[in-house]
Scaffold this motif. Sequence first.
Motif, PDB file in Angstrom:
ATOM      1  N   PHE A 418      83.193 123.532  60.902  1.00 33.90           N
ATOM      2  CA  PHE A 418      83.408 122.896  59.601  1.00 33.90           C
ATOM      3  C   PHE A 418      83.321 121.376  59.637  1.00 33.90           C
ATOM      4  O   PHE A 418      83.290 120.737  58.578  1.00 33.90           O
ATOM      5  CB  PHE A 418      84.779 123.293  59.038  1.00 33.90           C
ATOM      6  N   GLY A 419      83.308 120.770  60.820  1.00 36.22           N
ATOM      7  CA  GLY A 419      83.314 119.311  60.905  1.00 36.22           C
ATOM      8  C   GLY A 419      84.710 118.758  60.685  1.00 36.22           C
ATOM      9  O   GLY A 419      85.707 119.500  60.695  1.00 36.22           O
ATOM     10  N   ASN A 420      84.805 117.461  60.503  1.00 39.27           N
ATOM     11  CA  ASN A 420      86.086 116.820  60.213  1.00 39.27           C
ATOM     12  C   ASN A 420      86.370 116.981  58.723  1.00 39.27           C
ATOM     13  O   ASN A 420      85.801 116.266  57.898  1.00 39.27           O
ATOM     14  CB  ASN A 420      86.035 115.345  60.611  1.00 39.27           C
ATOM     15  N   THR A 421      87.253 117.890  58.388  1.00 41.32           N
ATOM     16  CA  THR A 421      87.609 118.132  56.987  1.00 41.32           C
ATOM     17  C   THR A 421      88.876 117.366  56.603  1.00 41.32           C
ATOM     18  O   THR A 421      89.575 117.733  55.664  1.00 41.32           O
ATOM     19  CB  THR A 421      87.804 119.633  56.717  1.00 41.32           C
ATOM     20  N   SER A 422      89.167 116.327  57.361  1.00 41.60           N
ATOM     21  CA  SER A 422      90.282 115.424  57.085  1.00 41.60           C
ATOM     22  C   SER A 422      91.615 116.165  57.130  1.00 41.60           C
ATOM     23  O   SER A 422      91.870 116.937  58.048  1.00 41.60           O
ATOM     24  CB  SER A 422      90.064 114.729  55.735  1.00 41.60           C
ATOM     25  N   SER A 423      92.445 115.978  56.120  1.00 35.35           N
ATOM     26  CA  SER A 423      93.819 116.491  56.155  1.00 35.35           C
ATOM     27  C   SER A 423      93.907 118.009  56.138  1.00 35.35           C
ATOM     28  O   SER A 423      94.947 118.577  56.472  1.00 35.35           O
ATOM     29  CB  SER A 423      94.611 115.925  54.982  1.00 35.35           C
TER      30      SER A 423
END
Length: 491
Positions: A418-423
């Motif tokens: 998913f990659g860096n999906t932050s929080s």
Amino acid sequence: MGSPAAHQLKQLKTLYQHVVNNFVAVLAAPLAVAAVVNAARVGPDELLGRLQALRAVHVFLAVFVAAAAATLYVMLRPRSVYLVDYACFRTRPNCRVPFATFLEHAKLVTFVEGASIDERSVRFMTRLLERSGLGEETCLPPAHHYIPPYRNMEASRAEVELVIFSAIDDLLAKTGISPNAIDILVVNCSLFAPIPSFTDMIIHRYGMRPDIRNVHLSGMGCSAGLISVGLAKNFLQVAPKGAHALVVSTETITPNYYVGKERAMLLPNCLFRMGGAAVLLSTSRARARFRLARVVRTLTGAQDSAYRCVFQEEDGEGHRGINLSKDLMAIAGDALKANITAIGPLVLPASEQLLFALSFIARRVLNRHVKPYLPDFRTAFEHFCIHAGGRAVIDELQRSLGLSDQDVEASRMALHRFGNTSSSSVWYELAYIEAKGRMRRGDRVWMIGFGSGFKCNSAAWECIAPARTAEGPWAQSISRYPVDIPEVLKH
């Protein structure tokens, strides 16, 4: 097989942990035996005479004080907060961005009027992607598939509605709860804060009650999801018993595509991908799946370097983006140490705390060159959900905490898929662990998030009821994971 010495050392460590962690029981057992032996020696008649000698007032005071203390404790202790369930946004195939597509798109942007990104920048992003740990199925919002990318308000709102409404719809379907039964709403998104706010958009979409308590957190970075959980927990302490809190975590990618050529500001283009999660909390244990044990927040923003290490600004040509400092990993390591110092005494067993204390004393009194003892957090947690901020972030935490490859598998696979999906990344990681069938009743989970400011936040959970199926964001791909992720991916 290990050597006999190593096996003996392991047995000795196990014995040490058992004795120290069960110190009260170890101490109480011989005392209880001594009391029984003494009572047997005295005889029943003499023992009864001693009990009758006690004054009634003494007995009354003993019972009253104990009852009063117990009542006061029950009244003043914080309410337990439970996770009813959670849902993550399920990315769509039409939003998928393989490396070749991403790089071709970036090359075409170089021809767009007003953009400063050039061939040198594209080559730099190519090297970043090859070492990023991301896979070929990560997704960007529809607006980023255009040349030039749409970064306007309409496209940004469209991404918000797609991500958060999809996650909330899934959560409501899983829990069967009515939107009108939600008492508290907390949403976090750092880089997009429109008017009306995200909470207003959700309240309008689902027709929620006019007295719902709602907060939209912005600018808090990738650790904001755990901040939102902590805020919802505090709200639930003063809400009626059994109240429900909805927490929504996301990051809007659409308005934040950087078209300049500053290398420190190109990294977010390569790492950040669309995603979001909706979480339902309650003070009612009914149908709960996890119990929230701790939320610990640490902030190092008083230091100039920490404050500016993740900084939104404009470059020399007026292009806005996120500047990631070269000192980011060192600053993240310092923030992690501060967080470990705060959460360690709350979660570590006595055996680990004793070893850490002895190591601290030895360094202060005997020799500062004595290697500090690194507590084994695997004695406190069975599962780790480390913010999938990038390969370097996961590598640094694995090294700092002394974790195994399996301990950080969920983080690496979430970054790859998913990659860096932050929080929201920690929720994709929790979903991975459950989809793999590794969660058991009573298992403890440590979520760790990092964010601008600079912050390191932790949440500790205890499993009550594991997921029965692999439904969720991993439903179509869990059978292919884990995958081998090379140091440099050639494509």
